[in-house]
Design an enzyme around this catalytic site. Structure first.
Site, PDB file in Angstrom:
ATOM      1  CG  ASN A   1     -45.019  80.960  -9.463  1.00 38.08           C
ATOM      2  OD1 ASN A   1     -45.005  79.933  -8.787  1.00 38.08           O
ATOM      3  ND2 ASN A   1     -44.647  82.141  -8.983  1.00 38.08           N
TER       4      ASN A   1
ATOM      5  CD  GLU B   1     -37.473  84.960 -10.289  1.00 36.31           C
ATOM      6  OE1 GLU B   1     -37.810  83.763 -10.228  1.00 36.31           O
ATOM      7  OE2 GLU B   1     -37.974  85.839  -9.577  1.00 36.31           O
TER       8      GLU B   1
ATOM      9  N   GLY C   1     -41.237  80.775  -7.677  1.00 38.66           N
ATOM     10  CA  GLY C   1     -40.298  81.114  -8.747  1.00 38.66           C
ATOM     11  C   GLY C   1     -41.133  81.524  -9.951  1.00 38.66           C
TER      12      GLY C   1
ATOM     13  CG  ASN D   1     -37.185  81.110  -6.695  1.00 40.99           C
ATOM     14  OD1 ASN D   1     -36.088  80.671  -7.029  1.00 40.99           O
ATOM     15  ND2 ASN D   1     -37.654  82.271  -7.124  1.00 40.99           N
TER      16      ASN D   1
ATOM     17  CG  ASP E   1     -45.356  84.517 -12.041  1.00 41.40           C
ATOM     18  OD1 ASP E   1     -44.736  85.272 -12.813  1.00 41.40           O
ATOM     19  OD2 ASP E   1     -44.991  84.298 -10.871  1.00 41.40           O
TER      20      ASP E   1
ATOM     21  N   GLY F   1     -40.504  81.292 -12.967  1.00 49.57           N
ATOM     22  CA  GLY F   1     -40.488  80.245 -13.982  1.00 49.57           C
ATOM     23  C   GLY F   1     -41.473  79.143 -13.648  1.00 49.57           C
TER      24      GLY F   1
ATOM     25  CG  ASP G   1     -42.039  81.717  -3.336  1.00 50.71           C
ATOM     26  OD1 ASP G   1     -40.868  81.948  -3.703  1.00 50.71           O
ATOM     27  OD2 ASP G   1     -43.028  81.838  -4.079  1.00 50.71           O
TER      28      ASP G   1
END
Ligand code: RIB
Length: 292
Positions: free
Chosen positions: A42, A136, A38, A10, A243, A40, A12
């Protein structure tokens, strides 16, 4: 052993605000920055910074090349990060004066991954490899079934916890990594001890890592229950603290560390992440964690 993290990437958009907006309110923010993020991405970066060989799989849109670049710059193998048409996932994050945040997520390219692409990626991995997932991206049930079927160890961070998780066969998860709210949503119990007890009853083959905010963290496996307090720091931005914890704790499992030591290292890494702005950018390298 290889780690495949099939997860979100993502952009951010982080806004600094006095307080988190209330319904109907308009507020002027004092700054705005765009960070790679995101759950994932991170977690892949946390794993790589902790020294793990990690492959990130997922999709970016036409605006997302920076997300793939960040993976590569941080030692994540990004060969399975696929560009597609349309927009990348993005978030609007408010960070208030107490470093608390709230996140609005637009999934974009993260939620249009085909089963053919999932199969193609999974074919690169073998029995005993790890598949790490968050909630996500689309079609988690398929990924869980396929990976479990080939003997991979499936680890799940059920975040955000929503109806997309309903179809997942949770009995195939070897390790849940979650905060206490997600623990409550998964088990129906609110107190950490009860969450662990219920989780053991419902998922007898799964280990559980629970992060408890300011109250630290707790891990349960077949051998017992281990607790860890936080390392207090001046919080700047709590985004990606979980994360960071996830990536570092999984790295400790891969390295065969004692759970108590793994929790301690993950708590130190998360404390450093909290003391810095941004998501992926706030995650420390292992040398720094070990020196702290
Ligand atoms: O866990 C933090 C992450 O959640 C952010 O980077 C944001 O992208 C959301 O996915």
């Amino acid at each position: 052993m290889k780690v495949l993290n099939f997860g979100s990437l993502n952009l951010d958009y982080v806004y600094t605000v006095d307080h988190i907006l209330m319904g109907g309110e308009t507020q002027t923010s004092t700054s705005m920055q765009i960070f790679p993020g995101g759950k994932g991405l991170n977690q892949s970066i946390a794993l790589a910074k902790a020294g793990v060989e990690v492959y990130h799989a997922g999709q970016i849109g036409e605006d997302g090349q920076m997300l793939k670049d960040v993976c590569q710059e941080n030692g994540v193998d990004a060969r399975f990060v696929r560009p597609v048409s349309g927009r990348s996932g993005h978030t609007i994050i408010q960070v208030d004066k107490n470093a608390q945040n709230c996140i609005l997520l637009y999934p974009g390219a993260n939620r249009s991954i085909s089963k053919e692409f999932m199969d193609e990626v999974l074919s690169f991995f073998d029995e005993g490899d790890i598949l790490l997932l968050q909630n996500e991206i689309n079609d988690l049930p398929y990924l869980i079934d396929q990976a479990y079927g080939k003997g991979m160890r499936v680890m799940l961070n059920p975040s955000p916890f929503d109806a997309y998780l309903d179809a997942c066969d949770m009995s195939k998860i070897s390790l849940f990594l979650m905060n206490e709210i997600e623990g409550w949503q998964l088990t129906g119990e609110k107190e950490p001890e009860q969450i662990l007890a219920k989780a053991k009853e419902k998922f007898p083959h799964s280990d559980i890592l629970l992060t408890l905010g300011g109250d630290g963290s707790v891990y349960q496996d077949n051998a017992g229950i281990y607790r860890q307090e936080i390392f207090p720091v001046k919080a700047v931005d709590t985004t990606a603290a979980g994360d960071t914890f996830t990536g570092y704790f999984i790295s400790s499992i891969i390295d065969g560390m004692d759970p108590k030591e793994g929790l301690r290292m993950a708590a130190k890494a998360a404390a450093i992440a909290v003391s810095r702005p941004g998501a992926a950018s706030s995650i420390p390298k292992k040398e720094e964690v070990l020196a702290s």
